[in-house]
Design a protein around this motif. Structure first.
Motif, mmCIF file in Angstrom:
data_model
loop_
_atom_site.group_PDB
_atom_site.id
_atom_site.type_symbol
_atom_site.label_atom_id
_atom_site.label_comp_id
_atom_site.label_asym_id
_atom_site.label_seq_id
_atom_site.Cartn_x
_atom_site.Cartn_y
_atom_site.Cartn_z
ATOM 1 N N GLU A 153 0.833 -1.211 0.000
ATOM 2 C CA GLU A 153 0.000 0.000 0.000
ATOM 3 C C GLU A 153 0.862 1.252 0.000
ATOM 4 O O GLU A 153 0.578 2.218 -0.713
ATOM 5 N N VAL A 154 1.932 1.244 0.802
ATOM 6 C CA VAL A 154 2.838 2.393 0.842
ATOM 7 C C VAL A 154 3.483 2.608 -0.527
ATOM 8 O O VAL A 154 3.582 3.739 -1.017
ATOM 9 N N TYR A 155 3.883 1.526 -1.174
ATOM 10 C CA TYR A 155 4.491 1.669 -2.492
ATOM 11 C C TYR A 155 3.484 2.132 -3.544
ATOM 12 O O TYR A 155 3.846 2.824 -4.500
ATOM 13 N N ARG A 156 2.234 1.757 -3.389
ATOM 14 C CA ARG A 156 1.212 2.275 -4.312
ATOM 15 C C ARG A 156 1.105 3.785 -4.176
ATOM 16 O O ARG A 156 0.946 4.502 -5.166
ATOM 17 N N THR A 157 1.193 4.280 -2.937
ATOM 18 C CA THR A 157 1.150 5.723 -2.709
ATOM 19 C C THR A 157 2.366 6.400 -3.320
ATOM 20 O O THR A 157 2.251 7.431 -3.996
ATOM 21 N N ILE A 158 3.546 5.816 -3.111
ATOM 22 C CA ILE A 158 4.772 6.377 -3.679
ATOM 23 C C ILE A 158 4.695 6.414 -5.198
ATOM 24 O O ILE A 158 5.048 7.414 -5.841
ATOM 25 N N ALA A 159 4.217 5.321 -5.795
ATOM 26 C CA ALA A 159 4.097 5.255 -7.250
ATOM 27 C C ALA A 159 3.137 6.309 -7.774
ATOM 28 O O ALA A 159 3.401 6.957 -8.799
ATOM 29 N N CYS A 160 2.031 6.494 -7.076
ATOM 30 C CA CYS A 160 1.046 7.497 -7.495
ATOM 31 C C CYS A 160 1.638 8.902 -7.427
ATOM 32 O O CYS A 160 1.455 9.709 -8.344
ATOM 33 N N LEU A 161 2.377 9.195 -6.356
ATOM 34 C CA LEU A 161 2.984 10.521 -6.203
ATOM 35 C C LEU A 161 4.053 10.758 -7.272
ATOM 36 O O LEU A 161 4.155 11.849 -7.831
ATOM 37 N N ALA A 162 4.864 9.737 -7.548
ATOM 38 C CA ALA A 162 5.898 9.875 -8.578
ATOM 39 C C ALA A 162 5.258 10.088 -9.942
ATOM 40 O O ALA A 162 5.733 10.903 -10.746
ATOM 41 N N ASP A 163 4.177 9.371 -10.198
ATOM 42 C CA ASP A 163 3.479 9.522 -11.478
ATOM 43 C C ASP A 163 2.906 10.929 -11.611
ATOM 44 O O ASP A 163 2.994 11.558 -12.667
ATOM 45 N N THR A 164 2.327 11.436 -10.529
ATOM 46 C CA THR A 164 1.761 12.786 -10.540
ATOM 47 C C THR A 164 2.837 13.835 -10.819
ATOM 48 O O THR A 164 2.597 14.804 -11.558
ATOM 49 N N GLU A 165 4.014 13.624 -10.237
ATOM 50 C CA GLU A 165 5.129 14.554 -10.449
ATOM 51 C C GLU A 165 5.802 14.347 -11.807
ATOM 52 O O GLU A 165 6.588 15.184 -12.244
ATOM 53 N N GLY A 166 5.536 13.204 -12.434
ATOM 54 C CA GLY A 166 6.157 12.918 -13.725
ATOM 55 C C GLY A 166 7.626 12.583 -13.621
ATOM 56 O O GLY A 166 8.409 12.909 -14.519
ATOM 57 N N VAL A 167 8.023 11.917 -12.512
ATOM 58 C CA VAL A 167 9.434 11.580 -12.308
ATOM 59 C C VAL A 167 9.608 10.065 -12.232
ATOM 60 O O VAL A 167 8.707 9.347 -11.786
ATOM 61 N N PRO A 168 10.762 9.545 -12.656
ATOM 62 C CA PRO A 168 11.019 8.105 -12.605
ATOM 63 C C PRO A 168 11.122 7.605 -11.168
ATOM 64 O O PRO A 168 11.603 8.313 -10.279
ATOM 65 N N LEU A 169 10.711 6.361 -10.972
ATOM 66 C CA LEU A 169 10.795 5.701 -9.672
ATOM 67 C C LEU A 169 11.703 4.485 -9.798
ATOM 68 O O LEU A 169 11.428 3.568 -10.577
ATOM 69 N N TYR A 170 12.778 4.482 -9.030
ATOM 70 C CA TYR A 170 13.710 3.355 -8.975
ATOM 71 C C TYR A 170 13.524 2.662 -7.637
ATOM 72 O O TYR A 170 13.536 3.322 -6.589
ATOM 73 N N VAL A 171 13.360 1.343 -7.670
ATOM 74 C CA VAL A 171 13.007 0.615 -6.459
ATOM 75 C C VAL A 171 14.051 -0.452 -6.130
ATOM 76 O O VAL A 171 14.465 -1.229 -6.998
ATOM 77 N N VAL A 172 14.458 -0.481 -4.868
ATOM 78 C CA VAL A 172 15.330 -1.545 -4.367
ATOM 79 C C VAL A 172 14.470 -2.790 -4.193
ATOM 80 O O VAL A 172 13.566 -2.824 -3.364
ATOM 81 N N GLY A 173 14.711 -3.793 -5.023
ATOM 82 C CA GLY A 173 13.916 -5.007 -4.978
ATOM 83 C C GLY A 173 14.606 -6.110 -4.208
ATOM 84 O O GLY A 173 15.575 -5.882 -3.484
ATOM 85 N N GLY A 174 14.086 -7.313 -4.366
ATOM 86 C CA GLY A 174 14.673 -8.480 -3.742
ATOM 87 C C GLY A 174 15.066 -9.492 -4.790
ATOM 88 O O GLY A 174 14.581 -9.463 -5.928
ATOM 89 N N ALA A 175 15.923 -10.433 -4.414
ATOM 90 C CA ALA A 175 16.391 -11.441 -5.364
ATOM 91 C C ALA A 175 15.348 -12.514 -5.630
ATOM 92 O O ALA A 175 15.422 -13.216 -6.638
ATOM 93 N N SER A 176 14.363 -12.655 -4.750
ATOM 94 C CA SER A 176 13.387 -13.735 -4.889
ATOM 95 C C SER A 176 12.534 -13.613 -6.147
ATOM 96 O O SER A 176 11.975 -14.600 -6.631
#
Length: 214
Positions: free
Chosen positions: A82-105
């Motif tokens: 849910e937190v990442y959905r909020t971050i993604a929405c805010l980044a999209d609104t600002e029109g800026v790229p989002l880079y995410v630290v993922g996991g190896a799984s």
């Protein structure tokens, strides 16, 4: 130089990314629940919780790049996606790229093979929920975002974390969703950050899953 906001900027991966980006002259803002014992020069620190939408919005507003370096455990265990959905929405609104630290799984051991997350039988059961939550970002959540959101999901090698820090070698290998290092090897936070900031600066990947290993 870019204005980079790192959400989770004092964690294991986040702090390494902050250090690397600041060393290259980028203007870095690090948002996290706690402040570092030794602040990095020329980095702006914001002490707040990632669940605070107003704080997230203020930190993302005016940024050129947003980095998500949160872990699906502790206070975020049940609301991570849910937190990442909020971050993604805010980044999209600002029109800026989002880079995410993922996991190896979420990676595959070979082209066309099942992802590692498909079989967690060798992983302690208490870690299953956070592993699945992290993988769900790239398997479900980010592909479902509006095409206007430019995101890059960056997985490390299988062994990555404070308990297995490794040493800086000053090099890395870059792959797609097939692990470039599937033999249980590790990549240090410093080398992961080296590759991560290279990805930001080059800007060659869009709505993509990549991984970094030695």
């Amino acid at each position: 130089m870019s204005r980079i906001t790192v959400i989770g900027g004092t964690g294991y991966a986040g702090s390494a990314i902050v250090t690397e980006a600041a060393a290259r002259g980028h203007r870095v803002t690090a948002l996290s629940r706690s402040l570092p014992g030794t602040p990095i020069p020329n980095v702006s620190y914001v002490q707040s919780d990632a669940t605070n939408a107003a704080t997230l919005s203020a930190a993302i507003e005016g940024a050129d790049i947003v980095v998500g370096a949160l872990a699906p455990r502790g206070p975020l265990a049940h609301i991570f996606r849910e937190v990442y959905r909020t971050i993604a929405c805010l980044a999209d609104t600002e029109g800026v790229p989002l880079y995410v630290v993922g996991g190896a799984s979420s990676l595959r051991p070979a082209p066309g093979a099942d992802r590692f997350v498909a079989d967690l039988s060798r992983i302690p059961a208490e870690l299953h929920n956070e592993i699945r939550a992290g993988a769900a970002l790239i398997l479900e959540d980010f592909p479902a975002t509006p095409t206007t959101l430019d995101w890059v999901f960056v997985s490390p090698a299988l062994r990555f974390g404070a308990r297995m820090p490794g040493e800086r070698l000053g090099r890395y290998r870059l792959g797609d969703d097939v692990a470039v290092q599937s033999d249980g090897g590790a990549i240090s936070a410093a080398d992961y950050a080296l590759g991560f900031v290279d990805l930001i600066e080059k800007g060659d990947h869009h709505r993509a899953h990549v991984n970094l290993g030695h």
